[in-house]
Motif scaffolding. Structure first.
Motif, PDB file in Angstrom:
ATOM      1  N   GLN A 158       0.867  -1.172   0.000  1.00  0.00           N
ATOM      2  CA  GLN A 158       0.000   0.000   0.000  1.00  0.00           C
ATOM      3  C   GLN A 158       0.910   1.229   0.000  1.00  0.00           C
ATOM      4  OE1 GLN A 158      -2.290   0.432   3.603  1.00  0.00           O
ATOM      5  NE2 GLN A 158      -3.864   1.654   2.579  1.00  0.00           N
ATOM      6  N   GLY A 159       0.626   2.182  -0.893  1.00  0.00           N
ATOM      7  CA  GLY A 159       1.484   3.370  -1.002  1.00  0.00           C
ATOM      8  C   GLY A 159       0.888   4.576  -0.293  1.00  0.00           C
ATOM      9  N   PHE A 160       1.772   5.360   0.333  1.00  0.00           N
ATOM     10  CA  PHE A 160       1.366   6.576   1.042  1.00  0.00           C
ATOM     11  C   PHE A 160       2.223   7.755   0.572  1.00  0.00           C
ATOM     12  CE2 PHE A 160       0.645   2.993   3.852  1.00  0.00           C
ATOM     13  CZ  PHE A 160      -0.663   3.201   4.263  1.00  0.00           C
ATOM     14  N   GLY A 161       1.624   8.947   0.639  1.00  0.00           N
ATOM     15  CA  GLY A 161       2.373  10.160   0.304  1.00  0.00           C
ATOM     16  C   GLY A 161       2.171  10.546  -1.142  1.00  0.00           C
ATOM     17  N   PRO A 162       2.717  11.683  -1.533  1.00  0.00           N
ATOM     18  CA  PRO A 162       2.541  12.135  -2.913  1.00  0.00           C
ATOM     19  C   PRO A 162       3.486  11.387  -3.856  1.00  0.00           C
ATOM     20  CG  PRO A 162       3.794  13.756  -1.643  1.00  0.00           C
ATOM     21  CD  PRO A 162       3.476  12.633  -0.709  1.00  0.00           C
ATOM     22  N   PRO A 163       2.953  10.784  -4.937  1.00  0.00           N
ATOM     23  CA  PRO A 163       3.833  10.087  -5.875  1.00  0.00           C
ATOM     24  C   PRO A 163       4.673  11.070  -6.700  1.00  0.00           C
ATOM     25  CG  PRO A 163       1.528   9.907  -6.577  1.00  0.00           C
ATOM     26  CD  PRO A 163       1.524  10.673  -5.295  1.00  0.00           C
TER      27      PRO A 163
END
Lengths: 158, 158
Positions: free
Chosen positions: B104-109
């Motif tokens: 699961q990804g968090f933060g601005p890509p």
């Protein structure tokens, strides 16, 4: 990480990237009798799962079938990948990354290659100490073994 | 398989065992929006999962977290290993063995390192062609994606 190679003739040092080394290990279920372990002929000594290095150009599946045959004499049917273990401390020789398979073994077992001898253990009788991280691997496998044996039963009945 | 190294000073040839090279790839689920893919800056070009080489002394988990951050700017929580792919033809450069994670990804890509750009794709809008065997990997993932999303939901609710 870089590693240095020394020329055996002129002593010249060259650098190249060093990578972890891929291996396979196989959890072999043998005829309702239990799990096949080998007694290693080479360091680190002790009981261990059959397994070994993956050749360049060889798939993991092919390596697992080959290593099982070379070390135990058994023909195996792979039931699937179990997990890939990569702790840098898992192998005292160098950093290896092992993909562990679950398989069903057929034929008469016979120790060869890196196996000094072999034996079939029930889960209750496993050796207390195993080489590498194989005690951990088997502990994790035993938690979910019933699911793999059910898969095995389904395959056998088809 | 053996490979030959040539000394750059005296031309002396030395042989060493050649091994497949371990890599990681990460299937990143991003905020109910879909899957993060990168447009590769280096050959082979095209859309691909974020990923890269595992360093010597680095675990697969650590490599997956590092590569996701380097290429996408995202902090990832690993949900688990998906599968390890090893077809010798999967990478046109050399034989690599990749362990694929779901995360699961968090933060601005933000595209960086080997990523020229990045985008988030819904399963219905995936590019028809992907580098390496990533189309196959995603096809296999999409078959079981609901189970991973359920796992993700459970983690988020804890």
């Amino acid at each position: 990480m870089l590693t240095e190679d020394k020329c055996p003739r002129c002593g010249c040092l060259t650098r190249r990237r060093r990578n972890p080394v891929p291996t396979v290990d196989i959890i072999i279920e043998y005829q309702d009798q239990g799990l096949v372990l080998i007694d290693r002929a080479n360091p680190p000594h002790g009981w261990a799962l059959p397994g070994g290095f993956v050749d360049y150009g060889e798939s993991l599946d092919a390596a697992a079938i080959r290593e099982a045959r070379e070390e135990t004499g058994l023909t195996v049917t792979l039931l699937g990948q179990f997990y890939t273990y990569s702790d840098p401390r898992r192998d005292p020789r160098q950093h290896t990354i092992t993909t562990v398979y679950v398989a069903q073994g057929f034929g008469p077992p016979r120790a060869a290659d890196d196996a000094r001898s072999l034996a079939i253990f029930t889960p209750e009788q496993l050796p207390p100490v195993l080489a590498f991280d194989h005690r951990l691997i088997l502990a994790e496998y035993l938690k979910v073994r019933p699911q793999w044996l059910a898969k095995l039963k389904n395959i056998t009945e088809i």
